[in-house]
Design a protein around this motif. Structure first.
Motif, PDB file in Angstrom:
ATOM      1  N   ARG A 150       0.686  -1.186  -0.208  1.00 18.92           N
ATOM      2  CA  ARG A 150       0.059   0.014  -0.052  1.00 18.92           C
ATOM      3  C   ARG A 150       0.956   1.447   0.116  1.00 18.92           C
ATOM      4  O   ARG A 150       0.665   2.188   0.809  1.00 18.92           O
ATOM      5  N   ASN A 151       1.736   1.173  -0.970  1.00 17.76           N
ATOM      6  CA  ASN A 151       2.809   2.313  -1.012  1.00 17.76           C
ATOM      7  C   ASN A 151       1.967   3.622  -1.149  1.00 17.76           C
ATOM      8  O   ASN A 151       2.527   4.751  -0.538  1.00 17.76           O
ATOM      9  N   HIS A 152       0.907   3.612  -2.154  1.00 18.18           N
ATOM     10  CA  HIS A 152       0.148   4.580  -2.472  1.00 18.18           C
ATOM     11  C   HIS A 152      -0.570   5.447  -1.169  1.00 18.18           C
ATOM     12  O   HIS A 152      -1.057   6.389  -1.282  1.00 18.18           O
ATOM     13  N   GLN A 153      -0.714   4.590  -0.148  1.00 19.48           N
ATOM     14  CA  GLN A 153      -1.438   5.016   1.152  1.00 19.48           C
ATOM     15  C   GLN A 153      -0.472   5.316   2.062  1.00 19.48           C
ATOM     16  O   GLN A 153      -1.065   5.551   3.326  1.00 19.48           O
ATOM     17  N   ALA A 154       0.838   5.052   2.145  1.00 19.60           N
ATOM     18  CA  ALA A 154       1.821   5.348   3.111  1.00 19.60           C
ATOM     19  C   ALA A 154       1.658   6.784   3.515  1.00 19.60           C
ATOM     20  O   ALA A 154       1.823   6.793   4.953  1.00 19.60           O
ATOM     21  N   GLY A 155       1.556   7.665   2.698  1.00 19.37           N
ATOM     22  CA  GLY A 155       1.511   9.151   3.055  1.00 19.37           C
ATOM     23  C   GLY A 155       0.315   9.330   3.865  1.00 19.37           C
ATOM     24  O   GLY A 155       0.355  10.303   4.856  1.00 19.37           O
ATOM     25  N   LEU A 156      -0.800   8.743   3.656  1.00 13.86           N
ATOM     26  CA  LEU A 156      -2.052   8.923   4.665  1.00 13.86           C
ATOM     27  C   LEU A 156      -1.921   8.395   5.737  1.00 13.86           C
ATOM     28  O   LEU A 156      -2.296   9.110   6.842  1.00 13.86           O
ATOM     29  N   VAL A 157      -1.386   7.277   5.905  1.00 17.54           N
ATOM     30  CA  VAL A 157      -0.902   6.660   7.320  1.00 17.54           C
ATOM     31  C   VAL A 157      -0.086   7.742   7.990  1.00 17.54           C
ATOM     32  O   VAL A 157      -0.163   7.748   9.283  1.00 17.54           O
ATOM     33  N   ASN A 158       0.977   8.108   7.446  1.00 15.88           N
ATOM     34  CA  ASN A 158       1.921   9.127   8.172  1.00 15.88           C
ATOM     35  C   ASN A 158       1.142  10.196   8.784  1.00 15.88           C
ATOM     36  O   ASN A 158       1.569  10.735   9.828  1.00 15.88           O
ATOM     37  N   ALA A 159       0.288  10.709   7.697  1.00 16.79           N
ATOM     38  CA  ALA A 159      -0.190  12.063   7.978  1.00 16.79           C
ATOM     39  C   ALA A 159      -1.221  11.703   9.150  1.00 16.79           C
ATOM     40  O   ALA A 159      -1.529  12.609  10.048  1.00 16.79           O
ATOM     41  N   LEU A 160      -2.159  10.778   9.078  1.00 16.66           N
ATOM     42  CA  LEU A 160      -3.107  10.590  10.268  1.00 16.66           C
ATOM     43  C   LEU A 160      -2.363  10.348  11.381  1.00 16.66           C
ATOM     44  O   LEU A 160      -2.708  10.744  12.503  1.00 16.66           O
ATOM     45  N   LEU A 161      -1.380   9.582  11.390  1.00 21.46           N
ATOM     46  CA  LEU A 161      -0.561   9.075  12.868  1.00 21.46           C
ATOM     47  C   LEU A 161       0.138  10.368  13.352  1.00 21.46           C
ATOM     48  O   LEU A 161       0.050  10.614  14.772  1.00 21.46           O
TER      49      LEU A 161
END
Length: 434
Positions: A114-125
């Motif tokens: 889910r490389n394309h969603q790693a940024g979302l995970v980073n931002a939310l955390l």
């Protein structure tokens, strides 16, 4: 880029949470399948801690994501949602070092393709790290029908029950008195850097406020100590069979209560019955670890079908740790609240009554039957025993003292979290002499 340490435990935890929350799987079964992939016991303990932290309060993490995301994740992203829950739980309540937790969780997203969603995970955390995660009403995780039953049964204690269900329980140890004394083992723990407390009510128990891997417990593999909640340990005191008595444990798996009885008195003639042959293998393994290889006769059968397994010789003492709603151990089995249905209670009640009636026929005149559950619902406990006494003229309830909780009809009820114990019910029933 080299992945952060701890990626594999986060991936495994996310997949376990996804299976339990979104696919209706059993937490215990999923962990049993997933944990052997981890060689380091610290990683296995971390996976368990993350999964339990999420599943004790999933509504809290769902609310956080709902507040921070413009639209909910689609069902195809349930695995990612589970990883986000795992990431949030590391920050609160687990309070792991934030930098390491964030890096490992973001890398876990990449590891899950889910490389394309790693940024979302980073931002939310990172947002969770900055703003914190709002507390939620712990009742929100309880299905409405079950909340209403708890409130009706325990109107003065409802808030304590719900709070206890979301709290991490202490780790209770049962010291094998055939090998050592609790005080001596407490000293061994202290030498290993672990602080434990004895308990006035449970004489073989030690309490660790924070759980540790069993590999950290001196002598565990040699049977010196076992993991068992203090409420369950009190069963041996409540049954109190005479030395060398003929004893039946009618729903034995996983075998902790039978093992405790045998640790106290290896001369007991103990028959252990369980309907699940596979779970009996776990009982056998537990007894072997404790050096009680041939101390019990193990039988795979429906305990209520006495014609299939009973030789007709009465028992001096019978333990019926009955199948129940498990509402007293939600903090240890949080998926109970996901899987339990209102219709289950009727089926469980019928099973409990059938077992009581059938097993009563195996009790010797003057003998005792201990009815026990890990439920806090009155329908399964005092009402069930009241009904049994009403239809069973040769049965009478015997009093138990305050160690077992508050008076509750013919027995005693311990509510979840009281004294750090699990929720549990005990009723000691004596068969009148012939």
């Amino acid at each position: 880029m080299k992945p952060s340490p701890g990626v594999q435990p986060r991936v495994i935890a996310a997949r376990v949470v996804d299976a339990v929350l979104h696919q209706g799987r059993s937490l215990k079964a999923e962990l049993a399948q997933a944990l052997p992939a981890l060689a380091d016991p610290r990683d296995r303990a971390l996976v368990e801690a993350m999964c339990f932290a999420v599943l004790r309060e999933p509504a809290r993490f769902e609310a956080a994501l709902s507040a921070w995301m413009p639209k909910p994740l689609p069902r195809r992203d349930n695995e990612l949602k589970a990883l986000l829950y795992v990431g949030l739980a590391q920050l609160d309540p687990l309070a792991l070092p934030a930098h390491a937790a964030l890096a490992a969780t973001v890398d876990a997203a990449r590891s899950m393709k889910r490389n394309h969603q790693a940024g979302l995970v980073n931002a939310l955390l990172r947002r969770a790290q900055r703003e914190g995660i709002a507390k939620a009403d712990v009742r929100a995780h309880w299905p409405r029908w079950l909340r209403e039953r708890v409130v009706a049964d325990w109107p003065q204690d409802e808030e304590a029950v719900f709070q206890a269900s979301a709290a991490e329980p202490p780790m209770w140890l049962r010291v094998n008195r055939r090998m050592t004394a609790p005080e001596a083992y407490r000293d061994q723990l202290a030498q290993a850097g672990l602080h434990a407390q004895t308990d006035d009510a449970a004489s073989d128990a030690l309490r660790l406020d924070a759980p540790v891997p069993v590999a950290a417990l001196p002598g565990f593999d040699d049977g010196v100590v076992s993991i068992q909640d203090a409420s369950a340990q009190l069963v041996a005191d409540a049954l109190a069979p005479a030395h060398g008595a003929r004893v039946l444990d009618a729903c034995v798996a996983p075998g902790g209560k039978a093992a405790h009885l045998l640790e106290r008195d290896p001369s007991l003639q103990l028959t252990a019955v369980d309907i699940d042959a596979q779970r009996l293998q776990r009982v056998r393994g537990n007894l072997q670890r404790l050096g009680l290889h041939d101390a019990a006769r193990l039988i795979a059968a429906d305990a209520a079908d006495t014609a299939a397994w009973w030789d007709g010789v009465p028992f001096d003492a019978v333990l019926l740790d009955a199948p129940c709603s498990a509402t007293g151990i939600v903090r240890r089995q949080p998926d109970v609240l996901l899987h339990r249905r209102a219709s289950d209670l009727d089926a469980l009640g019928a099973t409990q009554a059938r077992l009581l009636d059938a097993l009563w026929t195996t009790v010797a005149p003057g003998g005792v039957l201990l009815y026990a559950t890990c439920s806090i619902l009155k329908a399964e406990n005092e009402a069930q025993v009241d009904a049994f006494l009403a239809r069973t003229p040769d049965a009478q309830a015997e009093s138990l003292d305050e160690r077992y909780g508050r008076a509750a009809g013919p027995g005693r009820q311990r509510l979840s979290g009281e004294r750090g114990y699990d929720g549990f019910y005990y009723a000691r029933l004596r068969k009148r002499p012939a």
